[in-house]
Design a protein around this motif. Structure first.
Motif, PDB file in Angstrom:
ATOM      1  N   ALA A   1      11.924 -18.808  52.061  1.00 49.43           N
ATOM      2  CA  ALA A   1      12.291 -17.542  51.419  1.00 49.43           C
ATOM      3  C   ALA A   1      12.391 -16.420  52.449  1.00 49.43           C
ATOM      4  O   ALA A   1      13.335 -15.628  52.431  1.00 49.43           O
ATOM      5  N   LEU A   2      11.427 -16.348  53.350  1.00 48.80           N
ATOM      6  CA  LEU A   2      11.447 -15.291  54.368  1.00 48.80           C
ATOM      7  C   LEU A   2      12.649 -15.448  55.299  1.00 48.80           C
ATOM      8  O   LEU A   2      13.273 -14.461  55.690  1.00 48.80           O
TER       9      LEU A   2
ATOM     10  N   PRO B   1       5.024 -20.695  45.938  1.00 51.48           N
ATOM     11  CA  PRO B   1       4.197 -21.778  46.479  1.00 51.48           C
ATOM     12  C   PRO B   1       4.260 -21.749  48.014  1.00 51.48           C
ATOM     13  O   PRO B   1       5.273 -21.343  48.590  1.00 51.48           O
ATOM     14  N   ASN B   2       3.205 -22.178  48.654  1.00 57.42           N
ATOM     15  CA  ASN B   2       3.118 -22.118  50.115  1.00 57.42           C
ATOM     16  C   ASN B   2       4.259 -22.847  50.814  1.00 57.42           C
ATOM     17  O   ASN B   2       4.730 -22.399  51.863  1.00 57.42           O
TER      18      ASN B   2
ATOM     19  N   ILE C   1      13.306 -12.819  44.362  1.00 59.02           N
ATOM     20  CA  ILE C   1      12.248 -13.150  45.317  1.00 59.02           C
ATOM     21  C   ILE C   1      12.294 -12.114  46.417  1.00 59.02           C
ATOM     22  O   ILE C   1      13.343 -11.902  47.051  1.00 59.02           O
ATOM     23  N   TYR C   2      11.172 -11.453  46.615  1.00 64.55           N
ATOM     24  CA  TYR C   2      11.078 -10.442  47.661  1.00 64.55           C
ATOM     25  C   TYR C   2       9.781 -10.678  48.425  1.00 64.55           C
ATOM     26  O   TYR C   2       8.712 -10.732  47.818  1.00 64.55           O
TER      27      TYR C   2
ATOM     28  N   ASN D   1      15.198 -26.389  48.160  1.00 63.62           N
ATOM     29  CA  ASN D   1      14.022 -26.412  47.280  1.00 63.62           C
ATOM     30  C   ASN D   1      13.774 -25.061  46.617  1.00 63.62           C
ATOM     31  O   ASN D   1      13.268 -25.003  45.496  1.00 63.62           O
ATOM     32  N   LEU D   2      14.123 -23.980  47.296  1.00 62.28           N
ATOM     33  CA  LEU D   2      13.945 -22.652  46.713  1.00 62.28           C
ATOM     34  C   LEU D   2      14.864 -22.481  45.504  1.00 62.28           C
ATOM     35  O   LEU D   2      14.467 -21.928  44.486  1.00 62.28           O
TER      36      LEU D   2
END
Length: 134
Positions: A126-127, A119-120, A95-96, A74-75
């Motif tokens: 991402a992390l 987005p939440n 993305i950071y 999804n990312l």
């Protein structure tokens, strides 16, 4: 200083706030990163950062941020959608942390155009990807 960002003639005023405009990248190349007034205001407003912290975060985001190729699922889809929204020659999305950084790469400089939060539902992915990329 102004930069034209698209064929439509959109102009973006740029403020150079980095004390030393040349930054050594991981590849050993000097890079000139500029932060637009819009990006500076958004980072101050949305992230609550001061000038020094903004400079540090922009450097880290450009060097360590996830790129389109490093994302998955999804990312990856989200970055593709954002790329279509901000498509102009030389656009680069990183993305950071939990933030999305839109850069415009030109021949002799890199301009940070804007910053916004992920987005939440994508923050944890991402992390995790950033942690594994180190």
């Amino acid at each position: 200083m102004t930069a034209i960002l698209s064929n439509k003639g959109i102009r973006l005023s740029v403020v150079r706030i980095h004390p030393s405009p040349l930054i050594k990248s991981k590849r050993g190349v000097d890079m000139n990163i500029e932060i637009s007034n819009h990006a500076f205001e958004r980072m101050h407003e949305r992230l609550g950062l001061n000038k020094k912290a903004i400079i540090r975060m922009v450097e880290k985001a450009y060097e360590l941020g996830l790129t389109h190729n490093q994302a998955s699922g999804n990312l990856y889809k989200y970055i593709s959608q954002q790329h279509n929204l901000y498509k102009h020659k030389g656009s680069c999305i990183k993305i950071y942390g939990e933030n999305v950084f839109i850069f415009n790469q030109q021949v002799n400089k890199i301009i940070l155009v804007t910053v916004f939060q992920l987005p939440n539902n994508l923050k944890s992915l991402a992390l995790t990807l950033q942690k594994n990329a180190k």
